[in-house]
Write a protein that holds these residues in place. Structure first.
Motif, PDB file in Angstrom:
ATOM      1  N   GLN A 153       0.833  -1.204   0.000  1.00 56.84           N
ATOM      2  CA  GLN A 153       0.000   0.000   0.000  1.00 56.84           C
ATOM      3  C   GLN A 153       0.868   1.255   0.000  1.00 56.84           C
ATOM      4  N   LEU A 154       1.925   1.221   0.786  1.00 58.70           N
ATOM      5  CA  LEU A 154       2.859   2.346   0.832  1.00 58.70           C
ATOM      6  C   LEU A 154       3.552   2.529  -0.510  1.00 58.70           C
ATOM      7  N   TRP A 155       4.021   1.437  -1.086  1.00 58.14           N
ATOM      8  CA  TRP A 155       4.687   1.466  -2.390  1.00 58.14           C
ATOM      9  C   TRP A 155       3.777   2.079  -3.456  1.00 58.14           C
ATOM     10  N   ALA A 156       2.504   1.714  -3.410  1.00 66.98           N
ATOM     11  CA  ALA A 156       1.549   2.238  -4.386  1.00 66.98           C
ATOM     12  C   ALA A 156       1.334   3.745  -4.213  1.00 66.98           C
ATOM     13  N   MET A 157       1.216   4.189  -2.969  1.00 68.40           N
ATOM     14  CA  MET A 157       1.046   5.625  -2.712  1.00 68.40           C
ATOM     15  C   MET A 157       2.237   6.416  -3.241  1.00 68.40           C
ATOM     16  N   LEU A 158       3.432   5.876  -3.012  1.00 68.07           N
ATOM     17  CA  LEU A 158       4.656   6.564  -3.445  1.00 68.07           C
ATOM     18  C   LEU A 158       4.828   6.524  -4.961  1.00 68.07           C
ATOM     19  N   THR A 159       4.245   5.522  -5.597  1.00 64.35           N
ATOM     20  CA  THR A 159       4.286   5.433  -7.062  1.00 64.35           C
ATOM     21  C   THR A 159       3.292   6.407  -7.679  1.00 64.35           C
ATOM     22  N   ALA A 160       2.141   6.581  -7.026  1.00 69.64           N
ATOM     23  CA  ALA A 160       1.089   7.451  -7.554  1.00 69.64           C
ATOM     24  C   ALA A 160       1.422   8.934  -7.399  1.00 69.64           C
ATOM     25  N   ARG A 161       2.093   9.281  -6.311  1.00 71.27           N
ATOM     26  CA  ARG A 161       2.412  10.685  -6.056  1.00 71.27           C
ATOM     27  C   ARG A 161       3.822  10.814  -5.476  1.00 71.27           C
ATOM     28  N   ASP A 162       4.444  11.955  -5.711  1.00 74.61           N
ATOM     29  CA  ASP A 162       5.803  12.219  -5.229  1.00 74.61           C
ATOM     30  C   ASP A 162       5.727  12.726  -3.788  1.00 74.61           C
ATOM     31  N   LEU A 163       5.472  11.807  -2.869  1.00 73.17           N
ATOM     32  CA  LEU A 163       5.312  12.179  -1.461  1.00 73.17           C
ATOM     33  C   LEU A 163       6.672  12.424  -0.809  1.00 73.17           C
ATOM     34  N   THR A 164       6.724  13.421   0.047  1.00 76.05           N
ATOM     35  CA  THR A 164       7.967  13.733   0.761  1.00 76.05           C
ATOM     36  C   THR A 164       7.941  13.227   2.197  1.00 76.05           C
ATOM     37  N   GLU A 165       6.738  12.859   2.667  1.00 78.30           N
ATOM     38  CA  GLU A 165       6.591  12.419   4.064  1.00 78.30           C
ATOM     39  C   GLU A 165       5.379  11.504   4.178  1.00 78.30           C
ATOM     40  N   VAL A 166       5.549  10.409   4.926  1.00 74.46           N
ATOM     41  CA  VAL A 166       4.417   9.525   5.201  1.00 74.46           C
ATOM     42  C   VAL A 166       4.369   9.268   6.703  1.00 74.46           C
ATOM     43  N   ARG A 167       3.197   9.526   7.300  1.00 73.23           N
ATOM     44  CA  ARG A 167       3.006   9.218   8.721  1.00 73.23           C
ATOM     45  C   ARG A 167       2.460   7.786   8.841  1.00 73.23           C
ATOM     46  N   ILE A 168       2.931   7.056   9.814  1.00 75.67           N
ATOM     47  CA  ILE A 168       2.548   5.660   9.998  1.00 75.67           C
ATOM     48  C   ILE A 168       1.907   5.472  11.369  1.00 75.67           C
ATOM     49  N   PHE A 169       0.686   4.892  11.395  1.00 72.95           N
ATOM     50  CA  PHE A 169       0.040   4.606  12.675  1.00 72.95           C
ATOM     51  C   PHE A 169      -0.380   3.148  12.741  1.00 72.95           C
ATOM     52  N   ASP A 170      -0.176   2.556  13.919  1.00 72.42           N
ATOM     53  CA  ASP A 170      -0.637   1.201  14.207  1.00 72.42           C
ATOM     54  C   ASP A 170      -1.019   1.173  15.679  1.00 72.42           C
ATOM     55  N   ILE A 171      -1.917   0.276  16.051  1.00 73.72           N
ATOM     56  CA  ILE A 171      -2.312   0.210  17.466  1.00 73.72           C
ATOM     57  C   ILE A 171      -1.124  -0.190  18.345  1.00 73.72           C
ATOM     58  N   ASP A 172      -0.095  -0.776  17.731  1.00 72.36           N
ATOM     59  CA  ASP A 172       1.146  -1.099  18.426  1.00 72.36           C
ATOM     60  C   ASP A 172       2.228  -0.127  17.937  1.00 72.36           C
ATOM     61  N   PHE A 173       2.586   0.850  18.800  1.00 72.16           N
ATOM     62  CA  PHE A 173       3.529   1.891  18.373  1.00 72.16           C
ATOM     63  C   PHE A 173       4.901   1.323  18.039  1.00 72.16           C
ATOM     64  N   ASP A 174       5.338   0.314  18.778  1.00 65.49           N
ATOM     65  CA  ASP A 174       6.639  -0.294  18.486  1.00 65.49           C
ATOM     66  C   ASP A 174       6.653  -0.900  17.089  1.00 65.49           C
ATOM     67  N   ARG A 175       5.544  -1.522  16.720  1.00 61.94           N
ATOM     68  CA  ARG A 175       5.437  -2.114  15.381  1.00 61.94           C
ATOM     69  C   ARG A 175       5.446  -1.011  14.309  1.00 61.94           C
ATOM     70  N   ALA A 176       4.743   0.081  14.592  1.00 64.70           N
ATOM     71  CA  ALA A 176       4.729   1.209  13.655  1.00 64.70           C
ATOM     72  C   ALA A 176       6.125   1.792  13.502  1.00 64.70           C
ATOM     73  N   SER A 177       6.852   1.886  14.598  1.00 64.50           N
ATOM     74  CA  SER A 177       8.211   2.446  14.565  1.00 64.50           C
ATOM     75  C   SER A 177       9.150   1.565  13.760  1.00 64.50           C
ATOM     76  N   ALA A 178       9.063   0.262  13.988  1.00 64.05           N
ATOM     77  CA  ALA A 178       9.926  -0.676  13.263  1.00 64.05           C
ATOM     78  C   ALA A 178       9.613  -0.649  11.770  1.00 64.05           C
ATOM     79  N   PHE A 179       8.329  -0.590  11.452  1.00 65.71           N
ATOM     80  CA  PHE A 179       7.907  -0.540  10.048  1.00 65.71           C
ATOM     81  C   PHE A 179       8.387   0.748   9.387  1.00 65.71           C
TER      82      PHE A 179
END
Length: 327
Positions: free
Chosen positions: A145-171
């Protein structure tokens, strides 16, 4: 017969190719030139599993017609055996002869085409100047999903959220190294969504993963994760407030996606709020984003038309580049 592992597919078929193929598949579907029966689900009680079969036939304008079936197993106990709980295999047939001519890694195919259909929608619906992305959920679908977003638009920043913050940080750390784009893990969904130009939610949540109040004017929203009646990622308030709502397939979403079915059932929304299908937009039969301030929404639950058509294109590319194992 040609066998294609994930590594083989990666050598000859990237996200750009998958996005183009996915949009083409949905255009053909919207034109009524694909036969996609309901999937067959066979319970296997002794193993507490299910075996699902998703067949389809797609008429193609260029190259060969596409014919095939994706076999997906859902075996939760496989985790105890340290093997995938949802393994999948794609079987491709020659539409002219009916003979099986290829087998593919169906798990990777599913990940890639699910990301790709979101990417195709984002490319058609998001603002051209979009620079900030938001991704909610870091499960097995998150990377594509991230790869697709970055292919569709020239994003400079992506925020990542998960109910497990450690998992979000590692990702976020892993993806920043892979894509060379700033990835910011967030403690709350609000931090993730506020100010984002493109919001993609890919979870199995039974309640909305963000609030409509956090969505800025001009944002594009993708609902990817919810695929049952009781799952609900996208808040109904933002659906009502939005300027355009598009689905991958109308029949699929209105039979499977709780966040878009429930508001119809209790009278909060009427079906005319849903404009139509991504294929119709690709064909020019629907109007896309009209103003920079519009809020647009795309919902996908997936369809065998994507698996069959994208798999056929993968096989064609692999043969052209002499990739894979031929038996």
């Amino acid at each position: 017969m040609l066998f294609l592992k994930k590594e083989d597919i990666e050598k000859c078929f990237d996200m750009r190719a998958a996005m183009d193929a996915s949009l083409e598949a949905l255009k053909i579907y919207s034109e009524g030139r694909a036969t996609i029966p309901l999937r067959t689900n066979i319970p296997v009680p002794k193993a507490e599993g299910q075996s699902l079969y998703m067949p389809g036939y797609v008429e193609c304008d260029s190259g060969k017609d596409a014919l095939g079936v994706k076999i997906v197993s859902v075996y939760p106990k496989n985790i105890e055996k340290n093997i995938p709980s949802v393994p999948a295999t794609m079987v491709v047939l020659d539409a002219e002869t009916g003979i099986v001519n290829a087998m593919l890694d169906g798990t990777y195919l599913t990940q890639l085409r699910t990301g790709a259909v979101q990417g195709a929608a984002t490319e058609l619906l998001a603002r051209k100047d979009a620079t900030i992305g938001a991704l909610i959920g870091t499960g097995g679908q998150a990377e594509s999903q991230l790869w697709a977003m970055l292919t569709a638009r020239d994003l400079t920043e992506v925020r990542i959220f998960d109910i497990d913050f450690d998992r979000a940080s590692a990702f976020a750390k892993e993806m920043a190294e892979k894509f060379k784009v700033t990835m910011i893990p967030t403690q709350t969904a609000q931090e993730c969504v506020e100010g984002a130009d493109i919001i993609t939610s890919v979870t199995t949540s039974k309640r909305p993963t963000f609030s409509s109040e956090w969505v800025k004017k001009g944002a594009h929203i993708n609902g990817v994760g919810a695929y049952t009646h009781d799952m609900c990622e996208i808040p109904r308030e933002i659906i009502k407030e939005s300027d355009l709502v598009i689905f991958d397939t109308m029949d699929g979403v209105l039979q499977e996606a709780g966040d878009f079915m429930q508001p119809l059932e209790d009278g909060y929304l009427s079906e005319d709020k849903y404009a139509g299908e991504l294929g119709e937009l690709g064909l020019g039969k629907l109007q896309g984003r009209e103003h920079d301030e519009d809020i647009t929404i795309f919902k996908t639950v997936g369809s065998a038309v994507l698996d069959v058509y994208v798999a056929q294109k993968m096989v064609e590319q692999a043969k052209e580049n002499n990739i894979g194992l031929t038996v």
